[in-house]
Design an enzyme around this catalytic site. Structure first.
Site, mmCIF file in Angstrom:
data_model
loop_
_atom_site.group_PDB
_atom_site.id
_atom_site.type_symbol
_atom_site.label_atom_id
_atom_site.label_comp_id
_atom_site.label_asym_id
_atom_site.label_seq_id
_atom_site.Cartn_x
_atom_site.Cartn_y
_atom_site.Cartn_z
ATOM 1 N N ARG A 133 0.865 -1.172 0.000
ATOM 2 C CA ARG A 133 0.000 0.000 0.000
ATOM 3 C C ARG A 133 0.906 1.227 0.000
ATOM 4 O O ARG A 133 2.116 1.124 0.215
ATOM 5 C CB ARG A 133 -0.924 0.024 1.218
ATOM 6 C CG ARG A 133 -0.194 0.258 2.525
ATOM 7 C CD ARG A 133 -1.122 0.127 3.723
ATOM 8 N NE ARG A 133 -2.040 1.255 3.838
ATOM 9 C CZ ARG A 133 -1.812 2.331 4.588
ATOM 10 N NH1 ARG A 133 -0.706 2.437 5.301
ATOM 11 N NH2 ARG A 133 -2.685 3.317 4.650
ATOM 12 N N GLU B 53 5.496 6.752 1.195
ATOM 13 C CA GLU B 53 5.994 5.457 1.664
ATOM 14 C C GLU B 53 5.350 4.341 0.855
ATOM 15 O O GLU B 53 4.126 4.232 0.830
ATOM 16 C CB GLU B 53 5.632 5.246 3.135
ATOM 17 C CG GLU B 53 6.321 6.200 4.073
ATOM 18 C CD GLU B 53 5.851 6.044 5.533
ATOM 19 O OE1 GLU B 53 6.432 6.721 6.389
ATOM 20 O OE2 GLU B 53 4.921 5.256 5.794
ATOM 21 N N TYR C 30 -1.636 16.103 12.233
ATOM 22 C CA TYR C 30 -0.880 14.878 12.496
ATOM 23 C C TYR C 30 0.298 14.756 11.535
ATOM 24 O O TYR C 30 1.391 14.347 11.922
ATOM 25 C CB TYR C 30 -1.798 13.663 12.362
ATOM 26 C CG TYR C 30 -1.067 12.357 12.447
ATOM 27 C CD1 TYR C 30 -0.428 11.977 13.626
ATOM 28 C CD2 TYR C 30 -0.984 11.510 11.352
ATOM 29 C CE1 TYR C 30 0.259 10.787 13.714
ATOM 30 C CE2 TYR C 30 -0.290 10.316 11.432
ATOM 31 C CZ TYR C 30 0.322 9.957 12.607
ATOM 32 O OH TYR C 30 1.014 8.781 12.682
#
Lengths: 320, 202, 354
Positions: free
Chosen positions: C223, C265, C316
């Site tokens: 993912r 990522e 965040y």
């Protein structure tokens, strides 16, 4: 696709071990190496039995590091639906078969300061691989193995000759039973216990360890249920828009697969939770046989595990 | 009553229950300060338990307040010591000799319970099998994520790291392995702009 | 193609840059014009030629310099690489997986010769030629996990599987999005994700864990995840936050195109056979806003995603203060035209920018 990746194999040896148990060894048909695995893993063996495809899980009992050969040991069950009979009666050296990549639902907790293994009968098989894994890592383990008698003591000779101090054998016919309470008492902190055998033995070990204050996380067990035959029943499948019949000698999961409806699975024995299926509607009664669903889920009539559970009644509609 | 209701927090933050007697031949308690009250309550509920128990108790600033009550409980083996550090080798020695089925009960401040839990886990007891009950101070044991130094008994947010001197804010993120909450620099993006310190849970 | 390895830095003078090749294969993480957490897993079985999905462990032009940066981080702080004692077997599993994959996928760069347990590993880009005994820790200069991950781009978390959970019991983490391995080691799946807002409430982690626990041998998954970083800084660790945090305030309308980087990522998941552990490689790719704006579709989409992102997520991910400046820049690349589905650049089919 459901289940783990498949591997084409050729049967390389069929070794009867005693009256009930035979070992089957496989080589890869493409000549490549098998994947290594961890002790306690099983493989799902596909059997083409007279138009029926059976998929039965068996513990891998060969050395996990041996990439040339996979081996399973199968106990003949004359009462069951025929998977083990098929293996015993039909499978010959040179046959082409299909097995799955290893899946481990009974792995060692490698943090354990000591591994205490309790085997009953054919439940010895996962321990054969775990012992080989632990030996290589100089692990601290001890096996207590109960079986009916010496004649049916599968692998007893091999185990006691290679590990005379760590293997303890108990023959039922000699009225020689595992003294579990004494065995559990005094085990060092950090011991993990593993049990594989009949349901009664698993319940006994789980009950006694709980009574003596052992943490749940330190108690490991593997019990695959074989799907039981039952009355035929009809199921409506809402997603695939089909109505299918489940025969007397097939499971709901097998009926789904026969109709080309994909349902995920790993253990096919009511333990792993993969095939959990939502019930959209029903009029009748469920025969829940798994040990995955909680009691309140079973009572709610909203979930079923098609690998082992059945249904009796007028209508059942599933979310498949 | 020395119990405090912690507000709901993130999933790494430990939660505490109420001690209850569990089956087993051997029972080990580690408590500090008002944690003694949890033992006293449990002894009332289960009179037979104390005769099978080893209690390690660090009074901290409660001094003698609970010691004589503990002495009257009929505890099989009672140790009263000056600090967790002083008691730690005794705790580790007890765990090394213990057998499966040992029940561990921790009560008192978060710092004490966290450190004792760490030793019990290292001895092979899963953390979920270790009972805890919070009593007394809500001070926290904090790790500075920058210098790795531990500051004990932190009561304010933000606070100054007792090792490297950075201004740290108090997170709820908690490590069982370190037995500490995480402190992170509060003025990294605006050096010197440190809000006034407030008491925890004030 | 033969990879031309760059000599560049991810700190101080920040000489990192992407070639046109690297930009076109950048794993842009948004498949539509908005973003919310999702489990978004798919099988990791290759992908389009030249894409970052093609190989099991992607090697690109930044390889040699990234490995040099990792060695510097580890020299400063050895706690970035840790393995609890029961995870050594999983470390060997990982070493085997990477050596086998790289030698098969990049035979011109890596060679593995095996004779029983006597192994010979050649890593040409890094000039390594080592013979060792498989499963014998004394025959390698580091533990098996550290040895191989000093030679592989991306962070690695090695997760023990037990009690129906995953436990972060080993890892090497030097290119992280602001989390500390030293603090999180030993935590379970819910605990190490505890600081992430919103996703717990949406049940994301319960579903993700269920998926990950059932990843099987021979069936890896992947993912994408993303965040924002000012400067091409790989080591955005909490340990060093007091040193790098100030860089976030260095953005200006003039330099934002070069300094602001989207950090993506590529997360992959492999079942490890001998240990039954799960390895979770987290490979970070950086692209500056200027890099991304060379693809019209990405320019339009990035503006819309950042504009509409919930405040909790922007906080965040650490860019809430810089969001207005980012939007000023990005809005210039959004002409309001439609974007095609999916992450690929589609330079030939999406409309050119006005």
């Amino acid at each position: 696709m459901s289940g783990a990746e498949k591997i084409n194999v050729t049967v390389s040896a069929v070794v009867p071990l005693n009256e009930l148990v035979t070992r089957f060894e496989f080589k890869r048909t493409d000549g490549a190496l098998f994947p290594t695995f961890s002790g306690g893993a099983h493989t799902v063996v596909e059997m083409k039995d007279d138009g029926l495809t059976r998929l039965n899980p068996y513990s891998l009992m060969s050395d996990p590091q041996d990439q040339q050969t996979y081996a399973i040991s199968v106990r003949r069950d004359d009462e069951g639906r025929g998977g083990s009979l098929f293996m015993h009666n039909n499978v010959k050296v040179g046959d082409a078969m299909v097995v799955s990549n290893p899946v481990n639902l009974f792995s060692l907790d490698l943090r354990a300061k000591k591994h205490l293994m309790i085997a009953g009968g054919i439940g010895i098989t996962p321990f054969m691989a775990q012992i080989k894994q632990l030996d290589r890592a100089h692990g601290n383990w001890e096996l207590h193995y109960a079986t009916r008698n010496a004649a049916l003591g599968t692998y007893v000779d091999e185990l006691t000759s290679t590990h005379p101090n760590d293997v303890h054998i108990y023959y039922d016919d000699d009225k020689n039973f595992i003294d579990l309470e004494n065995l559990l008492d005094g085990q060092p902190l950090g011991t993990h216990i593993y049990v594989c055998g009949p349901k009664g033995m698993i319940d006994w070990v789980r009950g006694k360890t709980a009574e003596l204050g052992w943490p749940l996380e330190s108690v490991h067990y593997e019990e695959f249920l074989a799907p039981q035959p039952g009355k035929p029943f009809e199921v409506k499948l809402s997603i695939s828009n089909k109505t299918i019949q489940v025969g007397e000698n097939e499971s709901l999961l097998e009926a789904l697969e026969r109709e080309g409806v994909d349902a995920p699975y790993l253990c096919r024995g009511g333990a792993c939770g993969q095939c959990e299926t939502s019930v959209i509607g029903y009029d009748g009664k469920f025969l829940h046989m798994d040990h995955w669903l909680e009691d309140d889920e079973k009572a709610s009539g909203t979930k079923i595990m098609p690998c082992v559970s059945r249904f009796e009644g007028k209508t059942l509609v599933l979310d498949r | 009553m020395s119990k405090f209701e912690f507000p709901e927090a993130i999933k790494s933050r430990p939660t505490y229950g109420t001690l209850e007697a569990r089956p087993g031949k051997a029972h080990l308690f580690v408590a500090d300060a008002e944690g003694a009250e949890a033992i006293i309550d449990l002894a009332k509920a289960d009179s037979g338990l104390m005769a099978k128990s080893h209690v390690i108790y660090i009074p901290k600033d409660t001094g003698d307040k609970f010691v004589s009550q503990l002495q009257d409980l009929g505890i099989n083996q009672l140790y009263v010591g000056p600090s967790f550090e002083a008691a730690q080798t005794r705790l580790q020695r007890s765990l090394a000799d213990a057998h499966m089925g040992l029940q561990v009960y921790l009560c008192g401040t978060e710092g004490l319970m966290g450190q004792a839990q760490r030793d019990a886990m290292a001895a092979g007891i899963p953390h979920t099998a270790i009972q805890t009950e919070h009593r007394g101070s809500v001070a926290r044991r904090m790790q500075c994520v920058h210098c790795k130094g531990i500051t004990e008994d932190v009561m304010t947010d933000p606070f100054v790291c007792s090792h490297c001197g950075l201004n740290l804010f108090v997170r709820d993120h908690y490590s069982r392995r370190l037995a500490a909450f995480q402190g992170v620099c509060i003025d990294a993006e605006d050096p010197g702009n440190v809000p006034p310190s407030a008491e925890l849970y004030s | 193609m033969t990879i031309q390895f760059k000599d560049e830095t991810f700190r101080d003078d920040y000489t990192f840059s992407n070639s046109d090749w690297a930009i076109k294969r950048f794993p842009f993480p948004f498949h539509e014009d908005s973003y919310m957490y999702a489990v978004n897993m798919e099988q990791h079985r290759g992908g389009p030629d030249g894409s970052v999905y093609e190989k099991r462990f992607d090697v690109d032009e930044h390889y040699v310099s990234e490995m040099r940066d990792r060695a510097m981080v580890l020299a400063d702080d050895p706690l970035r690489c840790q393995s609890l004692p029961h995870m050594t077997l999983a470390g060997w599993d990982l070493l085997e997986l990477i050596m086998v994959s790289k030698s098969e996928d990049y035979p011109d760069l890596f060679e593995l010769h095996r004779d029983g347990d006597q192994w010979h590993w050649i890593n040409k880009p890094l000039g390594i030629d080592d013979k060792f005994t498989f499963l014998d820790e004394t025959s390698l200069p580091y533990g098996p996990m550290e040895y191989i991950t000093r030679q592989t781009q991306g962070d690695f978390c090695v997760l023990d599987q037990r009690d129906d959970n995953l436990w972060m019991d080993a890892g090497i983490v030097t290119t992280q999005a602001d989390w500390s391995l030293d603090f999180d080691i030993g935590m379970n799946f819910f605990e190490w994700h505890a600081p992430v807002p919103l996703a717990h409430e949406k049940g994301i982690f319960v579903r993700a864990l269920k998926f990950l626990l059932n990843i099987q041998q021979g069936a890896p998954a992947r993912r994408l995840n993303w965040t924002m970083t000012v400067n091409p800084l790989l080591d955005t660790s909490p340990e060093n936050y007091h040193k790098w945090g100030i860089q976030k305030t260095s953005l200006t309308p003039e330099n934002i195109g070069q300094k602001q980087h989207l950090r993506v990522e590529l997360q992959t998941f492999f079942r490890l056979p001998r240990s039954n552990a799960l390895v979770f490689p987290i490979r970070a790719y950086l692209a500056s806003f200027d890099d991304l704006m060379t693809v019209p579709k990405w320019g339009r989409r990035l503006h819309r995603v950042i504009r509409d992102l919930p405040e909790e997520l922007a906080t965040y991910k650490g860019f809430i203060d810089n969001r207005p400046m980012m939007l000023d820049y990005l809005s210039r690349y959004d002409d309001g035209k439609p974007t095609s589905d999916g992450i690929w650049p589609n330079l030939d089919t999406d409309p050119p920018r006005d």
